[in-house]
Write a protein that holds these residues in place. Structure first.
Motif, mmCIF file in Angstrom:
data_model
loop_
_atom_site.group_PDB
_atom_site.id
_atom_site.type_symbol
_atom_site.label_atom_id
_atom_site.label_comp_id
_atom_site.label_asym_id
_atom_site.label_seq_id
_atom_site.Cartn_x
_atom_site.Cartn_y
_atom_site.Cartn_z
ATOM 1 N N ASP A 9 0.811 -1.078 -0.029
ATOM 2 C CA ASP A 9 0.004 0.012 -0.270
ATOM 3 C C ASP A 9 0.705 1.164 0.111
ATOM 4 O OD1 ASP A 9 -2.123 -1.608 0.185
ATOM 5 O OD2 ASP A 9 -2.422 -1.579 2.296
ATOM 6 N N VAL A 10 1.924 1.120 0.713
ATOM 7 C CA VAL A 10 2.922 2.254 0.886
ATOM 8 C C VAL A 10 3.636 2.692 -0.674
ATOM 9 C CG1 VAL A 10 5.129 3.380 1.818
ATOM 10 C CG2 VAL A 10 3.478 2.006 3.193
ATOM 11 N N ALA A 11 3.926 1.332 -1.277
ATOM 12 C CA ALA A 11 4.528 1.663 -2.527
ATOM 13 C C ALA A 11 3.407 2.070 -3.624
ATOM 14 C CB ALA A 11 4.896 0.325 -3.220
ATOM 15 N N ILE A 12 2.089 1.547 -3.534
ATOM 16 C CA ILE A 12 1.127 2.390 -4.354
ATOM 17 C C ILE A 12 0.940 3.804 -4.158
ATOM 18 C CG2 ILE A 12 -1.364 2.261 -4.786
ATOM 19 C CD1 ILE A 12 -1.199 -0.850 -4.275
ATOM 20 N N ALA A 13 1.141 4.242 -2.924
ATOM 21 C CA ALA A 13 0.589 5.724 -2.518
ATOM 22 C C ALA A 13 1.703 6.365 -3.026
ATOM 23 C CB ALA A 13 0.460 5.851 -1.067
ATOM 24 N N VAL A 14 3.101 5.900 -3.190
ATOM 25 C CA VAL A 14 4.374 6.515 -3.482
ATOM 26 C C VAL A 14 4.047 6.686 -5.169
ATOM 27 C CG1 VAL A 14 6.874 6.301 -4.034
ATOM 28 C CG2 VAL A 14 5.850 5.832 -1.714
ATOM 29 N N GLU A 73 1.531 9.448 -6.108
ATOM 30 C CA GLU A 73 1.586 10.697 -5.643
ATOM 31 C C GLU A 73 2.616 11.229 -6.742
ATOM 32 O OE1 GLU A 73 1.546 14.234 -3.702
ATOM 33 O OE2 GLU A 73 0.308 12.585 -3.552
ATOM 34 N N LEU A 74 3.950 10.088 -7.075
ATOM 35 C CA LEU A 74 4.781 10.648 -8.028
ATOM 36 C C LEU A 74 4.645 10.675 -9.515
ATOM 37 C CD1 LEU A 74 7.882 8.260 -7.088
ATOM 38 C CD2 LEU A 74 7.882 10.770 -6.930
ATOM 39 N N ASN A 75 3.556 9.942 -10.043
ATOM 40 C CA ASN A 75 2.944 9.944 -11.196
ATOM 41 C C ASN A 75 2.330 11.452 -11.522
ATOM 42 O OD1 ASN A 75 3.400 7.874 -13.361
ATOM 43 N ND2 ASN A 75 1.944 6.557 -12.128
ATOM 44 N N GLU A 76 1.645 11.745 -10.411
ATOM 45 C CA GLU A 76 0.854 12.930 -10.518
ATOM 46 C C GLU A 76 1.841 14.185 -10.706
ATOM 47 O OE1 GLU A 76 -2.857 15.468 -8.302
ATOM 48 O OE2 GLU A 76 -2.195 13.558 -7.501
ATOM 49 N N ALA A 77 2.806 13.999 -9.920
ATOM 50 C CA ALA A 77 3.725 15.240 -9.906
ATOM 51 C C ALA A 77 4.664 15.207 -10.967
ATOM 52 C CB ALA A 77 4.344 15.334 -8.479
ATOM 53 N N MET A 78 5.122 13.961 -11.403
ATOM 54 C CA MET A 78 6.585 14.156 -12.444
ATOM 55 C C MET A 78 5.914 14.086 -13.866
ATOM 56 S SD MET A 78 8.927 14.259 -10.437
ATOM 57 C CE MET A 78 10.033 13.844 -11.656
ATOM 58 N N LYS A 79 4.700 13.702 -14.234
ATOM 59 C CA LYS A 79 4.151 13.909 -15.537
ATOM 60 C C LYS A 79 4.287 15.271 -16.022
ATOM 61 C CE LYS A 79 0.967 9.939 -16.145
ATOM 62 N NZ LYS A 79 -0.384 9.269 -16.247
ATOM 63 N N ASN A 80 4.195 16.228 -15.309
ATOM 64 C CA ASN A 80 4.266 17.646 -15.782
ATOM 65 C C ASN A 80 5.837 17.874 -16.135
ATOM 66 O OD1 ASN A 80 1.537 18.187 -15.168
ATOM 67 N ND2 ASN A 80 2.076 18.466 -13.078
ATOM 68 N N TYR A 81 6.620 17.140 -15.653
ATOM 69 C CA TYR A 81 8.245 17.276 -15.884
ATOM 70 C C TYR A 81 8.612 16.231 -16.948
ATOM 71 C CZ TYR A 81 7.885 20.039 -11.703
ATOM 72 O OH TYR A 81 7.520 21.104 -10.744
ATOM 73 N N LEU A 128 8.573 0.129 -5.344
ATOM 74 C CA LEU A 128 8.818 -1.075 -4.584
ATOM 75 C C LEU A 128 9.275 -0.607 -3.383
ATOM 76 C CD1 LEU A 128 10.674 -3.652 -7.111
ATOM 77 C CD2 LEU A 128 8.093 -3.518 -6.416
ATOM 78 N N VAL A 129 8.748 -0.875 -2.250
ATOM 79 C CA VAL A 129 9.347 -0.976 -0.706
ATOM 80 C C VAL A 129 10.227 -2.238 -0.650
ATOM 81 C CG1 VAL A 129 8.851 -0.810 1.624
ATOM 82 C CG2 VAL A 129 7.451 0.204 -0.020
ATOM 83 N N THR A 130 11.585 -1.968 -0.866
ATOM 84 C CA THR A 130 12.329 -3.117 -0.843
ATOM 85 C C THR A 130 13.074 -3.586 0.640
ATOM 86 O OG1 THR A 130 14.345 -1.753 -1.463
ATOM 87 C CG2 THR A 130 13.160 -2.785 -3.017
ATOM 88 N N ASP A 131 12.989 -2.682 1.576
ATOM 89 C CA ASP A 131 13.531 -3.052 2.968
ATOM 90 C C ASP A 131 12.805 -2.057 3.903
ATOM 91 O OD1 ASP A 131 15.135 -4.090 4.903
ATOM 92 O OD2 ASP A 131 16.662 -2.421 4.576
ATOM 93 N N ILE A 132 12.474 -2.756 5.202
ATOM 94 C CA ILE A 132 11.961 -2.105 6.353
ATOM 95 C C ILE A 132 12.750 -2.341 7.462
ATOM 96 C CG2 ILE A 132 9.928 -1.846 7.857
ATOM 97 C CD1 ILE A 132 8.216 -2.643 5.357
ATOM 98 N N ASP A 133 13.500 -1.400 7.828
ATOM 99 C CA ASP A 133 14.500 -1.736 9.103
ATOM 100 C C ASP A 133 14.246 -1.083 10.298
ATOM 101 O OD1 ASP A 133 16.722 -2.540 10.378
ATOM 102 O OD2 ASP A 133 18.206 -0.823 9.276
#
Length: 239
Positions: free
Chosen positions: A62-67, A70-78, A86-91
Motif C-alpha cells: 500500500d505504501v508503494a502504491i501511494a508513492v 503521488e509521483l505519477n501525478e507530480a512528475m508527469k508535468n516534468y 517497490l518497498v525493498t527494505d523495512i529496518d
C-alpha cells in the motif's frame, strides 16, 4: 510509526522519460533524481505514521502504491512516467528488532509447549487404556485359571469317591498333595526366596488330621443345629 517506532524504509523507483515530453524532462528539472527522492520521502513520511509497525510490514504494498500515485501525478508535468515503485527494505530500530525476535521466540515456545502437552496427554491416555486392558485380560486369565482348578478338583473328588473315599477325606488328600507339589516347586528353583511353613513330613500328616477333624466337627455342629431347629419347630406346633 503510529506506535512510536522509528523505522528506515528503502524505496526503489523505476521511471522513464515520456517521448512526447523529452523537452520538459530535460529543461524543466535540473536534478530529477533529487526531485523524485523528495517526493518519495514526503509520501513515506505521510503514510507510515498512520500505521503501526506490524501494519508497515504487512501493508508495504500500500505504501508503494501511494508513492507511485503521488509521483505519477507530480512528475508527469516534468516529462517523467513512473513505471513501478517497490518497498525493498523495512529496518526498525535494533532494540525493536530484538523485541520482535523475543516475541516470536516466545510464541513459538508457547506453541511447542502446547504440542508437547497434547502429546503427553495422549501418551498418558493411551498408557492408561493399555494398562486397563492388561488388567482386564489378567483378571480374565486368573478367573479362567481358577475355574479350571475348580473343575480339576471336582473331577479328583469324583474319582476318589469312586474308590470309597468320602468327600471330606478326598478334599484333605488333595490339599496335602498340593502342599507337597508346592514344596517340590520351591525346591526346584535355585534362586527362590520363598519359605513355606510348616514344611516337614509330619506337618502334612497333621494338616490332613486337622482337616478331617475340622470337617467332622463342622458336620456334627450342623447336625446339632438341624436337631435344635426341628425341636423348636415341634414346640411351636404344639402351642
Amino acid at each position: 510509526t503510529k506506535d512510536d517506532v522509528f523505522v528506515k524504509i528503502k524505496v526503489s523507483v523505476q521511471f522513464m522519460v515520456i517521448k512526447e515530453k523529452v523537452y520538459d524532462a530535460f529543461y524543466k528539472l535540473d536534478y530529477p533524481n533529487d526531485q523524485i527522492t523528495s517526493y518519495v520521502f514526503d509520501v513515506v513520511r505521510a503514510e507510515v505514521p498512520k500505521m503501526i509497525l506490524d501494519d508497515v510490514f504487512e501493508k508495504k504494498h500500500d505504501v508503494a502504491i501511494a508513492v507511485k500515485g503521488e509521483l505519477n501525478e507530480a512528475m508527469k508535468n516534468y516529462g517523467f512516467d513512473i513505471i513501478k515503485t517497490l518497498v525493498t527494505d523495512i529496518d526498525p530500530d535494533s532494540q525493536v528488532k530484538e523485541s520482535m525476535n523475543r516475541i516470536n521466540a516466545s510464541e513459538r515456545e508457547k506453541v511447542a509447549a502446547q504440542f508437547e502437552g497434547d502429546a503427553q496427554r495422549i501418551l498418558i491416555v493411551e498408557r492408561a487404556k493399555a494398562e486397563a486392558e492388561s488388567k482386564r485380560l489378567q483378571g480374565q486369565g486368573i478367573a479362567d485359571q481358577r475355574r479350571e482348578i475348580a473343575r480339576g478338583l471336582e473331577d479328583s473328588v469324583k474319582v476318589l469317591n469312586g474308590v470309597d473315599i468320602n468327600s471330606q477325606e478326598a478334599s484333605a488328600l488333595i490339599v496335602v498333595t498340593q502342599h507337597y507339589d508346592t514344596l517340590q516347586s520351591v525346591g526346584s528353583a535355585s534362586n527362590s526366596n520363598l519359605i513355606l511353613m510348616p514344611n516337614s513330613p509330619q506337618a502334612g500328616s497333621e494338616m490332613l488330621n486337622n482337616m478331617v477333624a475340622s470337617f467332622t466337627a463342622s458336620n456334627q455342629i450342623g447336625e446339632e443345629m438341624k436337631k435344635a431347629a426341628l425341636k423348636k419347630e415341634k414346640e411351636k406346633n404344639k402351642e
